[in-house]
Design a protein around this motif. Structure first.
Motif, PDB file in Angstrom:
ATOM      1  N   PRO A  35      23.745  46.170  20.443  1.00  0.00           N
ATOM      2  CA  PRO A  35      23.731  46.999  19.230  1.00  0.00           C
ATOM      3  C   PRO A  35      24.161  48.432  19.502  1.00  0.00           C
ATOM      4  N   SER A  36      23.848  48.963  20.669  1.00  0.00           N
ATOM      5  CA  SER A  36      24.202  50.350  20.985  1.00  0.00           C
ATOM      6  C   SER A  36      25.665  50.492  21.369  1.00  0.00           C
ATOM      7  N   ASP A  37      26.374  49.350  21.491  1.00  0.00           N
ATOM      8  CA  ASP A  37      27.798  49.369  21.828  1.00  0.00           C
ATOM      9  C   ASP A  37      28.063  49.999  23.188  1.00  0.00           C
ATOM     10  N   LYS A  38      27.101  49.889  24.095  1.00  0.00           N
ATOM     11  CA  LYS A  38      27.314  50.405  25.447  1.00  0.00           C
ATOM     12  C   LYS A  38      28.185  49.435  26.221  1.00  0.00           C
ATOM     13  N   ASN A  39      28.996  49.980  27.113  1.00  0.00           N
ATOM     14  CA  ASN A  39      29.868  49.128  27.910  1.00  0.00           C
ATOM     15  C   ASN A  39      29.053  48.335  28.926  1.00  0.00           C
ATOM     16  N   PRO A  40      29.385  47.074  29.157  1.00  0.00           N
ATOM     17  CA  PRO A  40      28.632  46.272  30.119  1.00  0.00           C
ATOM     18  C   PRO A  40      28.935  46.663  31.553  1.00  0.00           C
ATOM     19  N   VAL A  41      28.013  46.343  32.440  1.00  0.00           N
ATOM     20  CA  VAL A  41      28.215  46.528  33.880  1.00  0.00           C
ATOM     21  C   VAL A  41      28.557  45.172  34.483  1.00  0.00           C
ATOM     22  N   THR A  42      29.593  45.149  35.314  1.00  0.00           N
ATOM     23  CA  THR A  42      30.002  43.917  35.980  1.00  0.00           C
ATOM     24  C   THR A  42      29.771  44.060  37.477  1.00  0.00           C
ATOM     25  N   ALA A  43      29.181  43.048  38.089  1.00  0.00           N
ATOM     26  CA  ALA A  43      28.953  43.047  39.537  1.00  0.00           C
ATOM     27  C   ALA A  43      29.803  41.978  40.199  1.00  0.00           C
ATOM     28  N   VAL A  44      30.470  42.357  41.294  1.00  0.00           N
ATOM     29  CA  VAL A  44      31.179  41.405  42.148  1.00  0.00           C
ATOM     30  C   VAL A  44      30.247  41.119  43.321  1.00  0.00           C
ATOM     31  N   VAL A  45      29.776  39.880  43.424  1.00  0.00           N
ATOM     32  CA  VAL A  45      28.739  39.525  44.385  1.00  0.00           C
ATOM     33  C   VAL A  45      29.262  38.465  45.349  1.00  0.00           C
ATOM     34  N   ALA A  46      28.997  38.666  46.635  1.00  0.00           N
ATOM     35  CA  ALA A  46      29.392  37.678  47.645  1.00  0.00           C
ATOM     36  C   ALA A  46      28.758  38.058  48.971  1.00  0.00           C
ATOM     37  N   SER A  47      28.845  37.143  49.927  1.00  0.00           N
ATOM     38  CA  SER A  47      28.339  37.423  51.265  1.00  0.00           C
ATOM     39  C   SER A  47      29.300  38.341  52.005  1.00  0.00           C
ATOM     40  N   ALA A  48      28.872  38.835  53.160  1.00  0.00           N
ATOM     41  CA  ALA A  48      29.713  39.718  53.960  1.00  0.00           C
ATOM     42  C   ALA A  48      30.984  38.995  54.387  1.00  0.00           C
ATOM     43  N   GLY A  49      32.103  39.710  54.315  1.00  0.00           N
ATOM     44  CA  GLY A  49      33.366  39.146  54.776  1.00  0.00           C
ATOM     45  C   GLY A  49      34.063  38.258  53.773  1.00  0.00           C
ATOM     46  N   SER A  50      33.538  38.201  52.534  1.00  0.00           N
ATOM     47  CA  SER A  50      34.112  37.301  51.536  1.00  0.00           C
ATOM     48  C   SER A  50      35.253  37.906  50.737  1.00  0.00           C
ATOM     49  N   GLY A  51      35.502  39.200  50.925  1.00  0.00           N
ATOM     50  CA  GLY A  51      36.628  39.825  50.237  1.00  0.00           C
ATOM     51  C   GLY A  51      36.260  40.709  49.064  1.00  0.00           C
ATOM     52  N   LYS A  52      35.003  41.168  48.995  1.00  0.00           N
ATOM     53  CA  LYS A  52      34.589  42.012  47.875  1.00  0.00           C
ATOM     54  C   LYS A  52      35.398  43.310  47.830  1.00  0.00           C
ATOM     55  N   THR A  53      35.485  43.988  48.970  1.00  0.00           N
ATOM     56  CA  THR A  53      36.202  45.267  49.009  1.00  0.00           C
ATOM     57  C   THR A  53      37.677  45.074  48.707  1.00  0.00           C
ATOM     58  N   THR A  54      38.264  44.014  49.248  1.00  0.00           N
ATOM     59  CA  THR A  54      39.673  43.727  48.976  1.00  0.00           C
ATOM     60  C   THR A  54      39.903  43.522  47.491  1.00  0.00           C
ATOM     61  N   LEU A  55      39.018  42.753  46.847  1.00  0.00           N
ATOM     62  CA  LEU A  55      39.150  42.519  45.411  1.00  0.00           C
ATOM     63  C   LEU A  55      38.968  43.810  44.623  1.00  0.00           C
ATOM     64  N   MET A  56      37.965  44.610  44.971  1.00  0.00           N
ATOM     65  CA  MET A  56      37.711  45.863  44.249  1.00  0.00           C
ATOM     66  C   MET A  56      38.914  46.801  44.353  1.00  0.00           C
ATOM     67  N   ARG A  57      39.453  46.945  45.566  1.00  0.00           N
ATOM     68  CA  ARG A  57      40.614  47.823  45.744  1.00  0.00           C
ATOM     69  C   ARG A  57      41.827  47.304  44.996  1.00  0.00           C
ATOM     70  N   ARG A  58      41.988  46.005  45.016  1.00  0.00           N
ATOM     71  CA  ARG A  58      43.145  45.431  44.331  1.00  0.00           C
ATOM     72  C   ARG A  58      43.022  45.602  42.818  1.00  0.00           C
ATOM     73  N   MET A  59      41.810  45.445  42.291  1.00  0.00           N
ATOM     74  CA  MET A  59      41.615  45.654  40.857  1.00  0.00           C
ATOM     75  C   MET A  59      41.878  47.105  40.479  1.00  0.00           C
ATOM     76  N   ALA A  60      41.370  48.031  41.280  1.00  0.00           N
ATOM     77  CA  ALA A  60      41.585  49.450  40.993  1.00  0.00           C
ATOM     78  C   ALA A  60      43.070  49.798  41.047  1.00  0.00           C
ATOM     79  N   THR A  61      43.771  49.272  42.040  1.00  0.00           N
ATOM     80  CA  THR A  61      45.201  49.537  42.166  1.00  0.00           C
ATOM     81  C   THR A  61      45.976  48.965  40.986  1.00  0.00           C
ATOM     82  N   LYS A  62      45.622  47.745  40.587  1.00  0.00           N
ATOM     83  CA  LYS A  62      46.298  47.117  39.446  1.00  0.00           C
ATOM     84  C   LYS A  62      46.066  47.916  38.168  1.00  0.00           C
ATOM     85  N   CYS A  63      44.848  48.425  38.000  1.00  0.00           N
ATOM     86  CA  CYS A  63      44.540  49.204  36.797  1.00  0.00           C
ATOM     87  C   CYS A  63      45.280  50.537  36.761  1.00  0.00           C
TER      88      CYS A  63
END
Length: 334
Positions: A35-63
């Protein structure tokens, strides 16, 4: 690569298998349902070495490309939380932009633009589980320019108390996200479930190049137990390096994989020949097994001596713990 590697994304209580572009569209086109129209928070979750940082950097670069502008995004800011550490209370603009500017005036100007144009921004917080601060989240509410410690500011961002209309993406191992207070829990979770088998094979063959297909076939036949852990990118790369180094020594289990990594890639300055490395590791195995039977996870110098080892023998194979371990640990180390 020709095909994108897929991700297991849990979206609004539904499970979907989506590509990289699918993940990005999920983030940018996600509608607000509160109802407050606040933007949602999204979490990328995985174990160590699964590529979280790679995905985050790639998403930021694409954006940062035309893709982001097509979705009305003008400020894309990527923050590695392990680098955010202060010895004093700070304000939110310092928390966000101290790594970008040295000038407080520029930090304030950028922050004020962010406050005035929240729908046009995405903030990527990478490595929430590696944050330099270890305080439990403080649920004290602050305003846009209040001073607070890092964990309090992070809580207020995640709980949408400040910057509530900015799109927020965080990456973390699961335990750190699950520890968050209920009102700071992410709305959407993208779980990196590892590489699909066909993607793992293509990447493995690409890394090794010559005889890569044959080496992959040998792993499937001789070391099928490794296929599950090879779905984690960092272990796939390590396995490919080992096989490329010596194709005759393909590990059959995860334990053998760890041993081969140590045997082939650890360079201990105090050990001059490989046979001595094997001897030291075998003694450390015995010490670790004995400790496991006694319910201990840390050791003292006298334990090394008991197994005919000196601290210099294993200086690059052990982690030194200064002082005393917390009382909740099953043993102490000096």
């Amino acid at each position: 690569m020709r095909n994108e590697i897929g991700f297991n994304a849990r979206k609004l209580r539904r499970t979907e298998f989506v590509s990289f572009e699918g993940v990005l569209k999920l983030l940018l086109e996600r509608k607000n349902f509160t109802p407050s129209d606040k933007n949602p928070v999204t979490a990328v979750v995985a174990s160590a070495g699964s590529g979280k940082t790679t995905l985050m950097r790639r998403m930021a670069t694409k954006c940062l490309s035309e893709f982001g502008r097509q979705h009305g995004k003008e400020l894309i800011h990527y923050i590695e939380l392990k680098d955010v550490k202060f010895e004093r209370r700070i304000r939110p603009f310092e928390f966000l932009f101290s790594g970008l500017y040295n000038s407080e005036q520029k930090m304030k100007q950028t922050y004020q633009w962010l406050l005035d144009n929240q729908a046009k921004a995405i903030l990527y917080f990478d490595g929430f589980d590696q944050a330099a601060w270890r305080d439990q989240p403080n649920d004290r509410k602050i305003s846009d320019y209040d001073e607070a410690d890092e964990s309090t500011i992070m809580f207020n961002i995640l709980s949408r108390n400040i910057l509530s209309h900015v799109k927020i993406v965080i990456s973390s191992r699961e335990f750190r996200v699950s520890d968050l207070p209920l009102d700071a829990q992410p709305d959407d979770i993208i779980t990196l479930s590892g590489l699909k088998l066909e993607d793992a094979e293509r990447l493995f063959v690409h890394i090794i190049e010559k005889n890569g297909a044959k080496a992959w076939g040998n792993i499937c036949v001789l070391s099928p137990r490794l296929l599950s852990i090879i779905s984690v990118p960092v272990f796939l790369i390590l396995t490919a390096m080992l096989v490329n180094h010596d194709s005759s020594r393909i590990p059959r289990t995860v334990a053998e994989l760890y041993n081969e990594i140590i045997y082939n890639f650890v360079r201990v300055k105090n050990i001059e020949n490989q046979e001595h490395i094997f001897e030291v590791i075998d003694k450390l195995k015995g010490m670790a097994f004995e400790g496991m039977q006694e319910g201990r996870v840390a050791f003292k110098y006298k334990d090394l001596e008991k197994h005919n080892l000196s601290s210099s023998d294993a200086s690059d194979l052990i982690l030194k713990v200064p002082g005393q371990l917390p009382r909740c640990w099953p043993s102490t180390a000096g």
